[in-house]
Design a protein around this motif. Structure first.
Motif, mmCIF file in Angstrom:
data_model
loop_
_atom_site.group_PDB
_atom_site.id
_atom_site.type_symbol
_atom_site.label_atom_id
_atom_site.label_comp_id
_atom_site.label_asym_id
_atom_site.label_seq_id
_atom_site.Cartn_x
_atom_site.Cartn_y
_atom_site.Cartn_z
ATOM 1 N N ASP A 161 42.873 36.761 43.199
ATOM 2 C CA ASP A 161 44.193 37.386 43.243
ATOM 3 C C ASP A 161 44.158 38.821 43.760
ATOM 4 O OD1 ASP A 161 45.443 35.133 42.250
ATOM 5 O OD2 ASP A 161 45.451 35.842 40.173
ATOM 6 N N PHE A 162 42.982 39.412 43.816
ATOM 7 C CA PHE A 162 42.877 40.839 44.086
ATOM 8 C C PHE A 162 42.302 41.180 45.454
ATOM 9 C CE2 PHE A 162 42.605 39.984 39.583
ATOM 10 C CZ PHE A 162 43.496 40.888 39.028
ATOM 11 N N VAL A 163 41.310 40.403 45.889
ATOM 12 C CA VAL A 163 40.622 40.703 47.138
ATOM 13 C C VAL A 163 40.321 39.423 47.904
ATOM 14 C CG1 VAL A 163 39.541 42.849 46.316
ATOM 15 C CG2 VAL A 163 38.347 40.650 46.018
ATOM 16 N N CYS A 164 40.066 39.597 49.188
ATOM 17 C CA CYS A 164 39.556 38.517 50.035
ATOM 18 C C CYS A 164 38.332 39.066 50.750
ATOM 19 C CB CYS A 164 40.615 38.074 51.044
ATOM 20 S SG CYS A 164 40.038 36.794 52.189
ATOM 21 N N LEU A 165 37.234 38.338 50.681
ATOM 22 C CA LEU A 165 35.989 38.734 51.340
ATOM 23 C C LEU A 165 35.730 37.772 52.490
ATOM 24 C CD1 LEU A 165 35.815 40.167 48.568
ATOM 25 C CD2 LEU A 165 33.362 39.738 48.597
ATOM 26 N N GLU A 166 35.791 38.288 53.704
ATOM 27 C CA GLU A 166 35.550 37.478 54.898
ATOM 28 C C GLU A 166 34.140 37.719 55.413
ATOM 29 O OE1 GLU A 166 39.695 36.941 57.330
ATOM 30 O OE2 GLU A 166 38.495 38.714 57.772
ATOM 31 N N ALA A 175 22.516 36.926 61.225
ATOM 32 C CA ALA A 175 22.129 35.851 62.144
ATOM 33 C C ALA A 175 20.767 35.265 61.794
ATOM 34 C CB ALA A 175 22.121 36.383 63.581
ATOM 35 N N ASP A 176 19.864 36.079 61.252
ATOM 36 C CA ASP A 176 18.536 35.541 60.916
ATOM 37 C C ASP A 176 18.484 34.939 59.506
ATOM 38 O OD1 ASP A 176 18.055 37.576 58.997
ATOM 39 O OD2 ASP A 176 16.932 38.820 60.404
ATOM 40 N N GLY A 177 19.628 34.941 58.810
ATOM 41 C CA GLY A 177 19.725 34.263 57.525
ATOM 42 C C GLY A 177 19.304 35.071 56.318
ATOM 43 N N SER A 178 18.951 36.331 56.519
ATOM 44 C CA SER A 178 18.503 37.146 55.384
ATOM 45 C C SER A 178 19.631 37.930 54.729
ATOM 46 C CB SER A 178 17.403 38.122 55.842
ATOM 47 O OG SER A 178 17.904 39.048 56.786
ATOM 48 N N GLN A 179 20.828 37.872 55.305
ATOM 49 C CA GLN A 179 21.952 38.635 54.776
ATOM 50 C C GLN A 179 23.252 37.925 55.093
ATOM 51 O OE1 GLN A 179 21.765 42.903 55.174
ATOM 52 N NE2 GLN A 179 23.916 43.061 55.754
ATOM 53 N N ILE A 180 24.252 38.102 54.234
ATOM 54 C CA ILE A 180 25.619 37.669 54.513
ATOM 55 C C ILE A 180 26.528 38.855 54.212
ATOM 56 C CG2 ILE A 180 27.489 36.071 53.972
ATOM 57 C CD1 ILE A 180 25.347 34.092 52.953
ATOM 58 N N SER A 181 27.075 39.456 55.259
ATOM 59 C CA SER A 181 27.970 40.597 55.110
ATOM 60 C C SER A 181 29.414 40.129 54.974
ATOM 61 C CB SER A 181 27.857 41.536 56.317
ATOM 62 O OG SER A 181 26.717 42.350 56.229
ATOM 63 N N HIS A 182 30.193 40.920 54.236
ATOM 64 C CA HIS A 182 31.615 40.615 54.049
ATOM 65 C C HIS A 182 32.464 41.849 54.309
ATOM 66 C CE1 HIS A 182 29.434 37.875 51.292
ATOM 67 N NE2 HIS A 182 30.330 36.991 51.661
ATOM 68 N N VAL A 183 33.590 41.633 54.963
ATOM 69 C CA VAL A 183 34.636 42.650 55.035
ATOM 70 C C VAL A 183 35.547 42.431 53.833
ATOM 71 C CG1 VAL A 183 36.579 43.545 56.370
ATOM 72 C CG2 VAL A 183 34.504 42.759 57.530
ATOM 73 N N VAL A 184 35.818 43.509 53.106
ATOM 74 C CA VAL A 184 36.618 43.433 51.885
ATOM 75 C C VAL A 184 38.064 43.800 52.198
ATOM 76 C CG1 VAL A 184 36.942 44.329 49.552
ATOM 77 C CG2 VAL A 184 34.618 44.049 50.474
ATOM 78 N N TRP A 185 38.969 42.875 51.899
ATOM 79 C CA TRP A 185 40.406 43.111 52.061
ATOM 80 C C TRP A 185 41.043 43.238 50.677
ATOM 81 C CZ3 TRP A 185 42.621 43.443 56.941
ATOM 82 C CH2 TRP A 185 41.819 43.035 57.995
ATOM 83 N N ARG A 186 41.847 44.269 50.502
ATOM 84 C CA ARG A 186 42.554 44.485 49.234
ATOM 85 C C ARG A 186 43.936 43.859 49.327
ATOM 86 N NH1 ARG A 186 43.894 50.413 46.501
ATOM 87 N NH2 ARG A 186 44.228 49.642 44.367
ATOM 88 N N LYS A 187 44.222 42.898 48.465
ATOM 89 C CA LYS A 187 45.486 42.173 48.566
ATOM 90 C C LYS A 187 46.686 43.037 48.219
ATOM 91 C CE LYS A 187 44.035 37.408 48.212
ATOM 92 N NZ LYS A 187 44.272 36.108 47.551
ATOM 93 N N ARG A 188 46.491 43.992 47.349
ATOM 94 C CA ARG A 188 47.606 44.857 46.952
ATOM 95 C C ARG A 188 48.217 45.572 48.141
ATOM 96 N NH1 ARG A 188 47.185 49.854 42.595
ATOM 97 N NH2 ARG A 188 49.306 50.615 42.859
ATOM 98 N N THR A 189 47.396 45.950 49.114
ATOM 99 C CA THR A 189 47.878 46.689 50.275
ATOM 100 C C THR A 189 47.787 45.894 51.575
ATOM 101 O OG1 THR A 189 45.682 47.631 50.692
ATOM 102 C CG2 THR A 189 47.154 48.856 49.206
ATOM 103 N N GLY A 190 47.021 44.803 51.570
ATOM 104 C CA GLY A 190 46.828 44.030 52.785
ATOM 105 C C GLY A 190 45.878 44.680 53.767
ATOM 106 N N GLU A 191 45.125 45.684 53.310
ATOM 107 C CA GLU A 191 44.261 46.441 54.200
ATOM 108 C C GLU A 191 42.784 46.155 53.936
ATOM 109 O OE1 GLU A 191 46.966 50.476 54.727
ATOM 110 O OE2 GLU A 191 45.554 50.336 53.042
ATOM 111 N N ALA A 192 41.985 46.258 54.973
ATOM 112 C CA ALA A 192 40.534 46.241 54.800
ATOM 113 C C ALA A 192 40.126 47.548 54.127
ATOM 114 C CB ALA A 192 39.842 46.100 56.144
ATOM 115 N N VAL A 193 39.230 47.446 53.142
ATOM 116 C CA VAL A 193 38.861 48.644 52.374
ATOM 117 C C VAL A 193 37.357 48.840 52.259
ATOM 118 C CG1 VAL A 193 40.996 48.737 51.027
ATOM 119 C CG2 VAL A 193 39.051 47.379 50.182
#
Length: 199
Positions: free
Chosen positions: A11-16, A60-78
């Motif tokens: 309900d609070f964030v989306c991690l892409e 790409a080499d499988g050692s990491q998975i990065s996410h962009v954090v989006w805040r649902k309250r504002t609709g902005e990437a944070v």
């Protein structure tokens, strides 16, 4: 453990999972030099592209998975947070490279992100989640303790930062059988934020 990139959402964030298309979205957020003051690498201004490309390369080499954090309250990437040092054989991964814009700090964003990242990690078969931070980063250490992670120790002069100094690295962890209590604590904290998507 079978940890793969996936959109994570509550309900609070989306991690892409981070992709090249996010480069220009994160660039202005990373421009705040304060974010990088206690990091091992710089990612602001002229250093951003090298940092961003490194995140994609390790993904790409499988050692990491990065996410962009989006805040649902504002609709902005944070900000950004990642799984790193992923070790399927040992059923563990680290949660790190976490940073947020100033407006998202000390809000619902971090507990909501940790809820998703830890939950996904243990759902994928992990036995252990690791977290570490600079010995001078008291804000991060306080957040980890408040979340319920266990302090495991401090490795002195363990890692060189972009400034050239050797930092003390403070380690925390959450084990699989500790996750239900940590999850309940995060649920209680998030319950304090009423109707987050509408405010």
């Amino acid at each position: 453990m079978n940890l793969t990139p996936q959109v994570l959402e509550n309900d609070f964030v989306c991690l892409e999972p981070m992709e090249e298309r996010h480069r220009e979205i994160l660039r202005p957020l990373a421009a705040d030099e304060d974010i990088w003051s206690l990091m091992t690498l710089r990612g602001y201004g002229p250093y951003f592209d090298d940092w961003f490309s490194l995140m994609l390369k390790t993904q790409a080499d499988g050692s990491q998975i990065s996410h962009v954090v989006w805040r649902k309250r504002t609709g902005e990437a944070v900000g950004h947070s990642a799984y790193l040092v992923i070790s399927p054989t040992n059923a563990r991964a680290e949660i790190g490279w976490t940073w947020y814009t100033a407006s998202a700090r000390a809000t619902e964003v971090n507990p909501a992100c940790k809820h998703l990242l830890l939950g996904r990690l243990f759902d994928c078969g992990a036995e252990r989640a690791e977290l570490k931070t600079h010995g001078l980063n008291k804000r991060s250490q306080g957040a980890m303790l408040k979340m319920g992670a266990k302090y495991e120790g401090t490795l002195r002069r363990q890692m060189r930062t972009w400034r050239g100094d050797l930092r003390d690295t403070v380690w925390f962890s959450v084990l699989k059988d500790e996750w239900p209590a940590v999850r309940d604590g995060l649920d209680d904290r998030l319950a304090d934020y009423s109707n987050p998507a509408a405010t």
